[in-house]
Structure formats: C-alpha cells, structure tokens
Design a protein around this motif. Structure first.
Motif, PDB file in Angstrom:
ATOM      1  N   GLU A  66     -29.589   2.063  48.502  1.00  0.00           N
ATOM      2  CA  GLU A  66     -29.402   3.511  48.395  1.00  0.00           C
ATOM      3  C   GLU A  66     -28.320   4.002  49.357  1.00  0.00           C
ATOM      4  O   GLU A  66     -27.502   4.872  49.027  1.00  0.00           O
ATOM      5  N   LYS A  67     -28.322   3.400  50.562  1.00  0.00           N
ATOM      6  CA  LYS A  67     -27.311   3.790  51.548  1.00  0.00           C
ATOM      7  C   LYS A  67     -25.919   3.383  51.081  1.00  0.00           C
ATOM      8  O   LYS A  67     -24.943   4.149  51.193  1.00  0.00           O
ATOM      9  N   LEU A  68     -25.820   2.142  50.529  1.00  0.00           N
ATOM     10  CA  LEU A  68     -24.528   1.676  50.020  1.00  0.00           C
ATOM     11  C   LEU A  68     -24.050   2.546  48.873  1.00  0.00           C
ATOM     12  O   LEU A  68     -22.853   2.853  48.746  1.00  0.00           O
ATOM     13  N   GLN A  69     -24.955   2.961  48.002  1.00  0.00           N
ATOM     14  CA  GLN A  69     -24.597   3.823  46.886  1.00  0.00           C
ATOM     15  C   GLN A  69     -24.095   5.177  47.393  1.00  0.00           C
ATOM     16  O   GLN A  69     -23.112   5.720  46.891  1.00  0.00           O
ATOM     17  N   ALA A  70     -24.808   5.686  48.425  1.00  0.00           N
ATOM     18  CA  ALA A  70     -24.374   6.961  49.004  1.00  0.00           C
ATOM     19  C   ALA A  70     -22.994   6.825  49.638  1.00  0.00           C
ATOM     20  O   ALA A  70     -22.124   7.695  49.495  1.00  0.00           O
ATOM     21  N   ASN A  71     -22.802   5.677  50.363  1.00  0.00           N
ATOM     22  CA  ASN A  71     -21.492   5.438  50.970  1.00  0.00           C
ATOM     23  C   ASN A  71     -20.408   5.311  49.907  1.00  0.00           C
ATOM     24  O   ASN A  71     -19.276   5.800  50.088  1.00  0.00           O
ATOM     25  N   ASP A  72     -20.745   4.642  48.809  1.00  0.00           N
ATOM     26  CA  ASP A  72     -19.774   4.479  47.718  1.00  0.00           C
ATOM     27  C   ASP A  72     -19.385   5.836  47.129  1.00  0.00           C
ATOM     28  O   ASP A  72     -18.202   6.109  46.900  1.00  0.00           O
ATOM     29  N   ASP A  73     -20.396   6.688  46.913  1.00  0.00           N
ATOM     30  CA  ASP A  73     -20.085   8.031  46.391  1.00  0.00           C
ATOM     31  C   ASP A  73     -19.232   8.819  47.381  1.00  0.00           C
ATOM     32  O   ASP A  73     -18.294   9.525  46.986  1.00  0.00           O
ATOM     33  N   TYR A  74     -19.554   8.677  48.681  1.00  0.00           N
ATOM     34  CA  TYR A  74     -18.775   9.391  49.703  1.00  0.00           C
ATOM     35  C   TYR A  74     -17.333   8.906  49.735  1.00  0.00           C
ATOM     36  O   TYR A  74     -16.384   9.698  49.790  1.00  0.00           O
ATOM     37  N   LEU A  75     -17.192   7.549  49.683  1.00  0.00           N
ATOM     38  CA  LEU A  75     -15.844   6.991  49.727  1.00  0.00           C
ATOM     39  C   LEU A  75     -15.031   7.402  48.502  1.00  0.00           C
ATOM     40  O   LEU A  75     -13.820   7.675  48.603  1.00  0.00           O
ATOM     41  N   LYS A  76     -15.672   7.442  47.340  1.00  0.00           N
ATOM     42  CA  LYS A  76     -14.967   7.897  46.141  1.00  0.00           C
ATOM     43  C   LYS A  76     -14.504   9.342  46.294  1.00  0.00           C
ATOM     44  O   LYS A  76     -13.378   9.692  45.934  1.00  0.00           O
ATOM     45  N   THR A  77     -15.395  10.173  46.841  1.00  0.00           N
ATOM     46  CA  THR A  77     -15.030  11.579  47.052  1.00  0.00           C
ATOM     47  C   THR A  77     -13.880  11.695  48.045  1.00  0.00           C
ATOM     48  O   THR A  77     -12.926  12.455  47.840  1.00  0.00           O
ATOM     49  N   GLU A  78     -13.994  10.919  49.147  1.00  0.00           N
ATOM     50  CA  GLU A  78     -12.926  10.949  50.148  1.00  0.00           C
ATOM     51  C   GLU A  78     -11.610  10.445  49.579  1.00  0.00           C
ATOM     52  O   GLU A  78     -10.541  10.980  49.877  1.00  0.00           O
ATOM     53  N   ALA A  79     -11.661   9.393  48.754  1.00  0.00           N
ATOM     54  CA  ALA A  79     -10.444   8.836  48.149  1.00  0.00           C
ATOM     55  C   ALA A  79      -9.771   9.879  47.254  1.00  0.00           C
ATOM     56  O   ALA A  79      -8.543  10.033  47.282  1.00  0.00           O
ATOM     57  N   ARG A  80     -10.599  10.590  46.460  1.00  0.00           N
ATOM     58  CA  ARG A  80     -10.019  11.641  45.615  1.00  0.00           C
ATOM     59  C   ARG A  80      -9.369  12.724  46.478  1.00  0.00           C
ATOM     60  O   ARG A  80      -8.267  13.209  46.177  1.00  0.00           O
ATOM     61  N   GLY A  81     -10.030  13.104  47.571  1.00  0.00           N
ATOM     62  CA  GLY A  81      -9.456  14.111  48.467  1.00  0.00           C
ATOM     63  C   GLY A  81      -8.182  13.632  49.127  1.00  0.00           C
ATOM     64  O   GLY A  81      -7.205  14.378  49.241  1.00  0.00           O
ATOM     65  N   LEU A  82      -8.201  12.338  49.562  1.00  0.00           N
ATOM     66  CA  LEU A  82      -7.005  11.790  50.199  1.00  0.00           C
ATOM     67  C   LEU A  82      -5.835  11.716  49.236  1.00  0.00           C
ATOM     68  O   LEU A  82      -4.684  11.991  49.605  1.00  0.00           O
ATOM     69  N   ARG A  83      -6.107  11.321  47.989  1.00  0.00           N
ATOM     70  CA  ARG A  83      -5.025  11.270  46.992  1.00  0.00           C
ATOM     71  C   ARG A  83      -4.434  12.654  46.770  1.00  0.00           C
ATOM     72  O   ARG A  83      -3.213  12.831  46.691  1.00  0.00           O
ATOM     73  N   LYS A  84      -5.293  13.655  46.685  1.00  0.00           N
ATOM     74  CA  LYS A  84      -4.807  15.027  46.493  1.00  0.00           C
ATOM     75  C   LYS A  84      -4.018  15.497  47.705  1.00  0.00           C
ATOM     76  O   LYS A  84      -2.939  16.095  47.574  1.00  0.00           O
ATOM     77  N   GLU A  85      -4.565  15.197  48.907  1.00  0.00           N
ATOM     78  CA  GLU A  85      -3.887  15.614  50.131  1.00  0.00           C
ATOM     79  C   GLU A  85      -2.551  14.891  50.279  1.00  0.00           C
ATOM     80  O   GLU A  85      -1.541  15.499  50.677  1.00  0.00           O
ATOM     81  N   THR A  86      -2.536  13.582  49.949  1.00  0.00           N
ATOM     82  CA  THR A  86      -1.287  12.817  50.033  1.00  0.00           C
ATOM     83  C   THR A  86      -0.240  13.370  49.083  1.00  0.00           C
ATOM     84  O   THR A  86       0.940  13.478  49.425  1.00  0.00           O
ATOM     85  N   ALA A  87      -0.685  13.702  47.874  1.00  0.00           N
ATOM     86  CA  ALA A  87       0.251  14.282  46.904  1.00  0.00           C
ATOM     87  C   ALA A  87       0.812  15.607  47.417  1.00  0.00           C
ATOM     88  O   ALA A  87       2.017  15.874  47.307  1.00  0.00           O
ATOM     89  N   GLN A  88      -0.080  16.438  47.988  1.00  0.00           N
ATOM     90  CA  GLN A  88       0.388  17.713  48.540  1.00  0.00           C
ATOM     91  C   GLN A  88       1.357  17.490  49.699  1.00  0.00           C
ATOM     92  O   GLN A  88       2.382  18.161  49.805  1.00  0.00           O
ATOM     93  N   GLN A  89       1.020  16.502  50.565  1.00  0.00           N
ATOM     94  CA  GLN A  89       1.905  16.210  51.688  1.00  0.00           C
ATOM     95  C   GLN A  89       3.240  15.683  51.212  1.00  0.00           C
ATOM     96  O   GLN A  89       4.289  16.002  51.784  1.00  0.00           O
ATOM     97  N   ALA A  90       3.237  14.857  50.157  1.00  0.00           N
ATOM     98  CA  ALA A  90       4.489  14.342  49.609  1.00  0.00           C
ATOM     99  C   ALA A  90       5.364  15.475  49.095  1.00  0.00           C
ATOM    100  O   ALA A  90       6.583  15.480  49.294  1.00  0.00           O
ATOM    101  N   VAL A  91       4.724  16.441  48.439  1.00  0.00           N
ATOM    102  CA  VAL A  91       5.471  17.611  47.963  1.00  0.00           C
ATOM    103  C   VAL A  91       6.056  18.386  49.137  1.00  0.00           C
ATOM    104  O   VAL A  91       7.221  18.798  49.118  1.00  0.00           O
ATOM    105  N   GLU A  92       5.225  18.570  50.186  1.00  0.00           N
ATOM    106  CA  GLU A  92       5.708  19.306  51.354  1.00  0.00           C
ATOM    107  C   GLU A  92       6.825  18.565  52.054  1.00  0.00           C
ATOM    108  O   GLU A  92       7.805  19.166  52.499  1.00  0.00           O
ATOM    109  N   VAL A  93       6.693  17.214  52.164  1.00  0.00           N
ATOM    110  CA  VAL A  93       7.756  16.412  52.780  1.00  0.00           C
ATOM    111  C   VAL A  93       9.041  16.525  51.981  1.00  0.00           C
ATOM    112  O   VAL A  93      10.134  16.668  52.526  1.00  0.00           O
ATOM    113  N   ALA A  94       8.910  16.442  50.648  1.00  0.00           N
ATOM    114  CA  ALA A  94      10.092  16.575  49.797  1.00  0.00           C
ATOM    115  C   ALA A  94      10.742  17.938  49.986  1.00  0.00           C
ATOM    116  O   ALA A  94      11.968  18.059  50.062  1.00  0.00           O
ATOM    117  N   LYS A  95       9.876  18.982  50.070  1.00  0.00           N
ATOM    118  CA  LYS A  95      10.424  20.324  50.299  1.00  0.00           C
ATOM    119  C   LYS A  95      11.129  20.385  51.648  1.00  0.00           C
ATOM    120  O   LYS A  95      12.212  20.950  51.778  1.00  0.00           O
TER     121      LYS A  95
END
Length: 457
Positions: A66-95
């Motif tokens: 159950e703990k591993l499943q919770a960690n997996d869900d958390y990591l998936k959520t964090e990965a989605r957030g990081l991808r979005k944040e990275t994309a936003q940062q890439a746009v800002e860097v390009a700007k």
C-alpha cells in the motif's frame, strides 16, 4: 482451531491402536499414546506459531504494498508537475534568451530613390560639342547590423549598394537592362569603450570626428579604414586616427611606403542658456606618402594639381603636392520658438602649398525634418581652392566632387510621417573657378538638382 486439530489428532491416534492392545498391555499403550499426543501438540504449536508469523508477514507485505502504491501515485503526480514546470521554464528561458538577443542586436537600414538632373559646362562630347544635360534615376540601399557581445564592446557590419566601388557614393544608376546591382561591404568595425571617457574603434568605420553644420569638406558616404581613438569628457571631445589608403609592397629598391591619412580633432561644446549651444572644433590631417604618386582612387586627381609621368611606358597622373590640412569650425544651435535653428562656418588651409591653398564655407539650417509633419530648409556657400583639400575626400555632389569650386547649395526636406522623408537639393556652382595653367575656360557653370524619396527602418 488448536483444539479442533488436537481432537482430530487424538481420534486418529486411537483409531490406529487395535482394541485388543488395550487389554493386553494397557499401561504401555497409554504411555505410547500420550507420547504421540505430546508430539502432535508440539507440531500443532509450531504450526500455529508459523501461521501467526505468516499472518504478520502478510500484513507487513500488504502495508508495504500500500505504501509503495501510494509512493507510485505520488511520484506520478510529481512527474506530471515537473514536466509541466519544465515546459514552462523552457518557455521562460526561450523568452529570456530571445529578449537577451534582441537587446544586444539591432538591425537598421534605409532606401533612397533619387531623381537627378546635372548640367556641367566643362564636359564635352568627343567632337568638342558641349555635352547634353544629364537626367537619371538612382537608388541607394543600406543595411547594418550592430551587436553588443559585451557591455563595453559594439561590433558593426554594414552593406551598401555601390557603382564601381566608389568610396564617395552608395548610389546605383538605373540602367543596363535590369542587371543586378552590386551590394558591397560598407562597414566592419569594433568599438571598444575602454573607459567612461574613451573608446577605440578599429576596422572600416563611420567617420568618428565631428563636422560643423552641413559641412562639405568630407563626403558623408566615406567610411574610412584603420584605427581611431576618441574621448569625451564634460564639454570636451576629440579624435585621433590612423587610416590606410594604399598598402604597397615590392622590391627593396622600389618605393613601398604605404599611403596613409593621419589626423586628429579637438573640440568643445559650450552651453549658452537653456536652449542654445556653441560647438568649436579644430582638425588636422596629413596625407602621407602620396606626393608624386598616382591619385588613390581611379587615377583621378579631382582637380588637385598633378603631374604626368611615364610609368612602364604609360602616362600616369601623380599628385604634385602633399596635403597637410588644418581646419577650424564652429556651429551655433538655438531655437526660434519651437523650431531648431543652426548656423555654422568653417575654414581650412593646406600647409604644404603657398597658393590655391584655402577653403571656407558658411550656412544655416532652419527646422528639422525628423518627426511627423516636420520640415527643414537651409542654404550653404562654399569655396574650395585647387589644392586646399585632398579632393578625393570632399563632397562628391558639390561641383561634381572636384576642387577649385565655389557656389551655393539650397536644401529643403519634409517628413510626412516618421522614417519617411522627402528631400530637395539644388547645387548652383562653378567649376574651375580659378583654374591656372590650362586651356579650359574658367568660371564654368555646374548645376545639379536632386529629388529624394527616403525611407529608413
């Protein structure tokens, strides 16, 4: 559970003993049964303990899962957030990079269409009949890029149309059945501001010195080549330069000194009230290693005194004199109401000759054609004696770019919208004004009208 297992074990043990055995030897059989029962009970206890341990391990594994499943869900959520944040940062860097690049690089240019009329009474056809008046349309296009790779260095590269690589003109006449027009290097320089008061310029550059008013002692299209050192401190300014005109090489018994132009200017700007100022300047240049040599560009003396010598069996025009020119200039600027007004004067003398050695000019300009619906008008007068100035540097339009001239220039301009200007210039000049030792007629008229359509960006 344990009691059920024990009862089953006793029943099994009793059923395995024959009935006659109880009667034959009851005591020994009971002892044997008791021993078997004790062994079974130990096995049951062990099994019960192992079952309890298995249950505990299973609960632990379930909790871990159950703990591993919770960690997996958390990591998936964090990965989605990081991808979005990275994309936003890439746009800002390009700007940021785009903004940084745009702040360091500037592209400018202009295009001019000119109608021109010329009447030159010194020209004749091959049969000796005076040449007809000339009418032509011309274009000039220029493009320049300036960049600041560091905070104190500017680099510039510029291109211009040209006809025959003329150093005093970027014009191209419309002719030759729509042929392509040359577009040549006009600027290639660095400008290093090494101190708050000084800068060093190297390469093919804009003229680094100050010219009073609408001065015609230097043609505006000339872009000199070499090194220049400038300074600005308070109301004082100055420039020293070392320019190459010809680079020569050859055998040791030949003349290999390079033809060069050395010069310096000093000046000051004096504030006079809240809206007026006075600029004063003194300028000196020396054309070295040119005397006795062919004129630098196109073997044309442009009316400077020359001699004809034979070089390898060919008649060659060479300059008779050196040109060590001292000039002084003044410019007074003020306002008439809301309109700018400038009046200027300058004079020059060649120190290497004793006759035909003086030049002077005066003029004024009223208004300033720069912003929407602004205009300007001005008049200038100039006289340049035959050997007063090195003629390949003077304005190429006044008297056709020849020395030994005098006359007026009338100017007018109107800017209907910013960056678009309409100009009209009329030259009312005389060529060969004091010509000596030649068979040409003196006081020959030279008229020139220019109507310009200018757009810059």
């Amino acid at each position: 559970m344990k009691n059920i297992v024990l009862a089953a074990a006793i029943a099994t043990a009793l059923s395995s003993v024959p009935m006659g055995a109880f009667a034959a030897s009851p005591n020994s059989d009971v002892a044997q049964i008791r021993e078997q029962l004790e062994g079974l009970m130990k096995r049951v206890d062990k099994l019960e303990q192992e079952n309890t341990e298995l249950k505990q391990e299973n609960e632990a594994l379930k909790a871990t899962d159950e703990k591993l499943q919770a960690n997996d869900d958390y990591l998936k959520t964090e990965a989605r957030g990081l991808r979005k944040e990275t994309a936003q940062q890439a746009v800002e860097v390009a700007k940021t990079k785009g903004t940084d690049w745009a702040s360091k690089v500037a592209i400018t240019g202009d295009m001019r269409y000119r109608y021109e009329y010329i009447s030159d009474d010194t020209l004749s056809s091959p049969t000796g009949v005076p040449a007809a008046d000339r009418y032509r349309d011309r274009i000039r296009a220029r493009l320049a890029v300036t960049a600041k790779p560091t905070d104190n260095i500017t680099v510039g590269i510029g291109m211009t149309t040209t006809e025959g690589s003329d150093p005093r003109s970027g014009n191209q006449s419309l002719k030759d059945v729509f042929t392509k027009k040359a577009f040549d290097l006009d600027l290639a320089y660095f400008d290093w501001k090494f101190a708050s008061w000084g800068n060093l310029i190297g390469g093919k550059m804009k003229q680094p010195f100050v010219k009073p008013g609408q001065s015609l002692f230097w043609d505006n299209d000339i872009t000199p080549e070499g090194l220049a050192l400038g300074f600005q401190s308070g109301m004082f300014f100055g420039t020293a330069y070392n320019y190459w005109l010809l680079e020569n090489s050859g055998a040791e018994n030949t003349r290999t000194a390079d033809t060069m132009l050395h010069g310096a200017q000093l000046g000051m700007r004096l504030p006079m009230g809240s809206a007026s100022s006075l600029m004063l300047e003194a300028h000196y240049y020396d054309l070295s290693a040119a005397q006795g040599r062919a004129a630098v560009y196109n073997n044309n003396s442009n009316n400077n005194t020359f001699d004809t010598i034979v070089v390898s069996g060919v008649n060659t025009t060479v300059l008779r004199y050196d040109y060590e020119v001292i000039s002084v200039g003044a410019e007074f600027s003020t306002l008439f109401g809301a309109l700018p007004f400038t009046v200027w004067a300058e004079g020059a003398q060649n120190q290497d000759v004793s006759d035909e050695d003086t030049a002077w000019g005066v003029g004024f300009l009223f208004g300033k054609a720069s912003n929407n619906r602004t205009w300007e008008a001005g008049v200038g007068y100039q006289k340049v004696e035959k050997d007063a100035l090195y003629a390949q540097l003077i304005d190429s339009d006044f008297a056709g770019g020849f020395s030994d001239n005098e006359g007026f220039v009338f100017r007018g301009a109107y800017t209907p919208v910013k960056n678009w200007t309409l100009n009209a210039t009329y030259f009312l000049n005389k060529r060969n004004a004091e010509l000596a030792n030649s068979g040409l007629q003196t006081d020959v008229d030279y008229d020139r009208l220019q109507l310009d359509f200018n757009v810059k960006f």
